[in-house]
Design a protein around this motif. Sequence first.
Motif, PDB file in Angstrom:
ATOM      1  N   MET A 133      40.029  34.282  28.294  1.00  0.00           N
ATOM      2  CA  MET A 133      41.291  35.352  28.285  1.00  0.00           C
ATOM      3  C   MET A 133      42.055  34.846  29.235  1.00  0.00           C
ATOM      4  O   MET A 133      43.313  35.021  29.293  1.00  0.00           O
ATOM      5  CB  MET A 133      40.608  36.751  28.577  1.00  0.00           C
ATOM      6  N   PHE A 134      41.333  34.443  30.542  1.00  0.00           N
ATOM      7  CA  PHE A 134      42.313  34.091  31.791  1.00  0.00           C
ATOM      8  C   PHE A 134      43.245  32.887  31.146  1.00  0.00           C
ATOM      9  O   PHE A 134      43.968  32.844  31.458  1.00  0.00           O
ATOM     10  CB  PHE A 134      41.501  33.794  32.967  1.00  0.00           C
ATOM     11  N   LEU A 135      42.443  31.865  30.605  1.00  0.00           N
ATOM     12  CA  LEU A 135      43.162  30.680  30.199  1.00  0.00           C
ATOM     13  C   LEU A 135      44.290  30.998  29.231  1.00  0.00           C
ATOM     14  O   LEU A 135      45.149  30.414  29.050  1.00  0.00           O
ATOM     15  CB  LEU A 135      42.209  29.472  29.678  1.00  0.00           C
ATOM     16  N   LEU A 136      44.047  31.810  28.310  1.00  0.00           N
ATOM     17  CA  LEU A 136      44.951  32.218  27.175  1.00  0.00           C
ATOM     18  C   LEU A 136      46.205  32.795  27.812  1.00  0.00           C
ATOM     19  O   LEU A 136      47.319  32.476  27.176  1.00  0.00           O
ATOM     20  CB  LEU A 136      44.268  33.254  26.081  1.00  0.00           C
ATOM     21  N   TYR A 138      45.670  38.018  21.247  1.00  0.00           N
ATOM     22  CA  TYR A 138      45.569  38.210  22.750  1.00  0.00           C
ATOM     23  C   TYR A 138      46.487  37.617  23.648  1.00  0.00           C
ATOM     24  O   TYR A 138      47.541  37.962  24.325  1.00  0.00           O
ATOM     25  CB  TYR A 138      44.195  38.008  23.187  1.00  0.00           C
ATOM     26  N   ARG A 139      46.742  36.146  23.194  1.00  0.00           N
ATOM     27  CA  ARG A 139      47.809  35.404  23.966  1.00  0.00           C
ATOM     28  C   ARG A 139      49.145  36.072  23.742  1.00  0.00           C
ATOM     29  O   ARG A 139      50.035  35.989  24.728  1.00  0.00           O
ATOM     30  CB  ARG A 139      47.750  33.779  23.513  1.00  0.00           C
ATOM     31  N   LYS A 140      49.531  36.187  22.232  1.00  0.00           N
ATOM     32  CA  LYS A 140      50.786  36.883  22.261  1.00  0.00           C
ATOM     33  C   LYS A 140      51.239  37.939  23.203  1.00  0.00           C
ATOM     34  O   LYS A 140      52.274  38.210  23.520  1.00  0.00           O
ATOM     35  CB  LYS A 140      51.224  37.402  20.795  1.00  0.00           C
ATOM     36  N   ARG A 141      50.495  38.791  23.273  1.00  0.00           N
ATOM     37  CA  ARG A 141      50.707  40.027  24.106  1.00  0.00           C
ATOM     38  C   ARG A 141      50.386  39.884  25.457  1.00  0.00           C
ATOM     39  O   ARG A 141      50.482  40.757  26.423  1.00  0.00           O
ATOM     40  CB  ARG A 141      50.057  41.241  23.481  1.00  0.00           C
ATOM     41  N   GLY A 142      49.539  38.820  25.979  1.00  0.00           N
ATOM     42  CA  GLY A 142      49.257  38.397  27.460  1.00  0.00           C
ATOM     43  C   GLY A 142      50.218  38.640  28.281  1.00  0.00           C
ATOM     44  O   GLY A 142      49.781  38.992  29.391  1.00  0.00           O
ATOM     45  N   GLY A 143      51.417  38.108  28.123  1.00  0.00           N
ATOM     46  CA  GLY A 143      52.437  38.386  29.117  1.00  0.00           C
ATOM     47  C   GLY A 143      53.011  39.591  29.565  1.00  0.00           C
ATOM     48  O   GLY A 143      53.354  39.886  30.673  1.00  0.00           O
TER      49      GLY A 143
END
Length: 124
Positions: free
Chosen positions: A57-60, A97-102
């Motif tokens: 999760m952190f890396l993504l 998850y990556r797409k909404r991560g920011g």
Amino acid sequence: MLRARDAMDRTYAEPLDVPALARIAFVSPDHFSRTFRATFGETPHRYLQRRRVERAMFLLRTSARSVTEICVDVGFTSLGTFSRTFRDIVGESPSAYRKRGGDHPADAVPTCFARAWLRPAGPR
């Protein structure tokens, strides 16, 4: 049990099995599995999967590496297993998850609070 859990936290990306962890805890493999689950509320395997997913999760959120690279970096040997486990724990695919991560609400809180908040829950 704490010694073995600390080893799992430190070496989550390496192949770890119950007999090796039991040796660290100075108990038999069967006793280790039962006691670990009673102490921490989940099996050693599930705990290790969660730790790997937390790191993923952190890396993504913070890197541009591919999902496949992250999968291998955190200790999974199969992209399918990684994706299925990630979805089971987080509730969405690694790509979603990556797409909404920011724009995650955790970005606005101190890191120490975000870690506790973002830690995936155990079995539901």
